[in-house]
Design an enzyme around this catalytic site. Structure first.
Site, mmCIF file in Angstrom:
data_model
loop_
_atom_site.group_PDB
_atom_site.id
_atom_site.type_symbol
_atom_site.label_atom_id
_atom_site.label_comp_id
_atom_site.label_asym_id
_atom_site.label_seq_id
_atom_site.Cartn_x
_atom_site.Cartn_y
_atom_site.Cartn_z
ATOM 1 N N ASP A 184 1.211 -1.300 0.229
ATOM 2 C CA ASP A 184 0.318 -0.094 0.063
ATOM 3 C C ASP A 184 1.613 1.013 0.038
ATOM 4 O OD1 ASP A 184 -2.023 1.974 0.335
ATOM 5 O OD2 ASP A 184 -1.482 2.417 2.349
ATOM 6 N N GLU A 288 -2.357 -1.637 -5.564
ATOM 7 C CA GLU A 288 -3.541 -0.946 -6.012
ATOM 8 C C GLU A 288 -3.292 0.178 -7.161
ATOM 9 O OE1 GLU A 288 -5.652 1.748 -2.301
ATOM 10 O OE2 GLU A 288 -3.844 2.122 -2.366
ATOM 11 N N ASP A 370 -2.489 1.359 7.924
ATOM 12 C CA ASP A 370 -2.331 1.000 6.266
ATOM 13 C C ASP A 370 -1.344 -0.734 6.518
ATOM 14 O OD1 ASP A 370 -1.254 4.121 5.716
ATOM 15 O OD2 ASP A 370 0.549 4.547 7.438
#
Ligand SMILES: [Zn+2]
Length: 406
Positions: A184, A288, A370
Site C-alpha cells: 500500500d 493498488e 496502513d
C-alpha cells in the site's frame, strides 16, 4: 526481454573531451539527416530511408570541411541515423510527434554504440576511438551470461556521466514461494507491506529537498526580475522569447540539477534493494491501482518526490515479477482498503487521515492503518488471481519491462 543496466562513470579529461566531440557529431549528423529527410519530402515527396542517409553520410565524411566527423566513432554516428529512422517511423505510425532538432542546450547528451563500437572484457568497457577503458562504478554486477545489444553513454545537466548497457535477458524463474504480499502506498511512509514492512525514501532526502526549494525560490525571484526588465512583469512569456540569465543563475540551476540527480539516484538504489527483496520472498505481489494513489496530488516538491518514488517502486516490482516468474496483480480502484477491517470485513463509515491506529468495533482487532490497508490489498489481489485462474487465464500476466527500466 530487454533490460537496461545503468552505471555512473568518471571520464578523464581526455575522455570527457572525446565524448563532448562525439555528442556534438552525433547531434550534427542527426540534425543534418533530419533536415535532409524533411526537405526531400516537402520539396519533392521523396522518401529518403536509413540506408540512403548512411550512404550520404559516408560521402559527407569525405568532404574536407566535415573531416572532423572522422574523429569520432562511426558506429555512434550510424546509431544516430537509426534513432532518427525509428523516430520518423514512430511519427508515421501515429505513435509520436515529429522528431525535433537536437540542441547542445538539451538536458541530456547521448551517444549509442552497437556491439561493434565497444569492447567489454573483465569489467573493462572501452568505447571506439577511446584509448583507455572508462572508469565505471559497477554498482551491481552484470549477469554473467549477459547478451549485450547496445551501450548508451549520457551526460546530464549536472555534468554527470552514465553508461546504460542494454541486455537481452531470458526469464529466470525463482524457486516457488508460498508467500504473497500486498503493498500500500502511504503518506507517512512511501509504502507499507501487508507483512508489516514500512518502506521510506532514504532519510537524507528531506534535508536535500529543503535546500532545493530554497534555491528554486531564489531562482524564481531572479527570473521574475529579468522578466520585469523586459517589461513582462507577471505576464506569460511569448513563445520564442529568451529570458536572459546571469552566470550566477545558471550556476545555481546547475547546482539544483545536481542535487535533484543525487536524490533520484539514491532513491533508485534504495528502491532496487527493496523491490528485489519483495520479489524474492513472495510468489505474488498485489498493489493498488495508481489512480487511487493519485490522491497525493503534486501539491509541492516533497509530495511529487513521494509520488515519483511510488511509481518507480511499482514499475520495478512489475518488471522484476516478469523477469523472475512472479505474479503481479493490480487491484481495482474502488476498494475501501483503509476503512475495512482486514480480520472480519467490517467497514468503518469514516476513518479520518489523522487516525493512524484503530480498533475494529465489530471484532475488536487492533489495526495499524496502513498495514491493514495492505492486508486488504493482498486479499483483493489474491481473489482476483483466483478469478483469473478459474477463468482459464492461469492468473499470469505477460508483462514487459518498461522501456528504460533499470
Ligand atoms: Zn473486524
Amino acid at each position: 526481454m530487454h533490460r537496461a543496466y545503468r552505471y555512473r562513470f568518471y571520464p578523464t579529461d581526455a575522455q570527457a573531451q572525446q565524448l563532448a566531440r562525439t555528442f556534438g557529431c552525433v547531434r550534427h549528423v542527426y540534425n543534418w539527416a533530419l533536415d535532409l529527410r524533411s526537405t526531400a519530402w516537402s520539396a519533392s515527396k521523396e522518401r529518403v530511408n536509413y540506408h540512403e542517409t548512411a550512404r550520404r553520410l559516408a560521402l559527407l565524411k569525405t568532404d574536407a570541411e566535415k573531416s572532423w566527423l572522422n574523429d569520432v566513432s562511426s558506429v555512434a554516428l550510424q546509431q544516430s541515423l537509426r534513432h532518427l529512422d525509428k523516430g520518423l517511423a514512430n511519427f508515421f505510425a501515429g505513435r509520436a510527434k515529429y522528431p525535433r532538432f537536437k540542441s547542445k542546450r538539451d538536458n541530456v547528451q547521448a551517444a549509442s554504440y552497437m556491439t561493434n563500437g565497444f569492447t567489454l572484457r573483465d569489467s573493462r568497457l572501452t568505447l571506439a576511438k577511446h584509448d583507455a577503458p572508462l572508469d565505471v562504478r559497477w554498482s551491481r554486477p552484470l549477469p554473467a551470461d549477459a547478451k549485450i545489444s547496445s551501450v548508451t553513454v549520457t551526460r546530464d545537466a549536472a555534468n554527470r556521466y552514465h553508461v546504460s548497457i542494454l541486455l537481452d535477458e531470458t526469464v529466470v524463474p525463482l524457486p516457488q514461494s508460498d508467500r504473497a504480499v500486498g503493498v500500500d502506498m502511504g503518506l507517512a511512509h512511501l509504502a507499507i507491506t501487508s507483512d508489516g514492512q514500512k518502506i521510506d525514501n532514504p532519510k537524507h532526502l528531506a534535508r536535500k529537498l529543503a535546500r532545493i526549494q530554497r534555491w528554486q525560490r531564489k531562482l524564481a525571484r531572479k527570473r521574475e526580475a529579468a522578466k520585469a526588465a523586459l517589461g513582462l512583469e507577471g505576464k506569460k512569456v511569448p513563445k520564442g522569447t529568451r529570458i536572459p540569465r546571469s552566470n550566477n543563475a545558471a550556476k545555481m540551476s546547475r547546482r539544483i540539477a545536481k542535487i535533484h540527480a543525487a536524490v533520484r539516484d539514491a532513491r533508485r538504489d534504495h528502491l532496487h534493494k527493496v523491490s528485489t527483496i519483495i520479489i524474492r520472498e513472495n510468489q505474488a505481489v498485489c498493489v493498488e491501482d495508481l489512480a487511487v494513489t493519485n490522491m497525493v496530488k503534486n501539491r509541492n516538491l516533497a509530495s511529487a518526490i513521494q509520488d515519483a518514488g511510488w511509481r518507480e517502486l511499482r514499475s520495478m516490482l512489475e518488471y522484476k515479477a516478469a523477469l523472475y516468474g512472479r505474479q503481479f496483480e493490480v487491484v481495482s480502484r474502488w476498494l475501501p482498503s483503509s476503512k475495512r477491517c482486514s480480520a472480519c470485513g467490517y467497514t468503518m463509515e469514516s476513518l479520518p487521515l489523522s487516525v493512524r491506529e484503530w480498533t475494529c468495533p465489530h471484532c475488536g482487532t487492533g489495526h495499524d492503518r496502513d498495514i491493514n490497508a495492505a492486508k486488504n490489498i493482498l486479499a483483493a489481489g489474491l481473489a482476483q488471481l483466483r478469478e483469473h485462474s478459474t477463468a482459464g487465464h492461469a492468473g499470469m500476466h505477460a508483462c514487459q519491462a518498461p522501456k528504460g527500466a533499470t
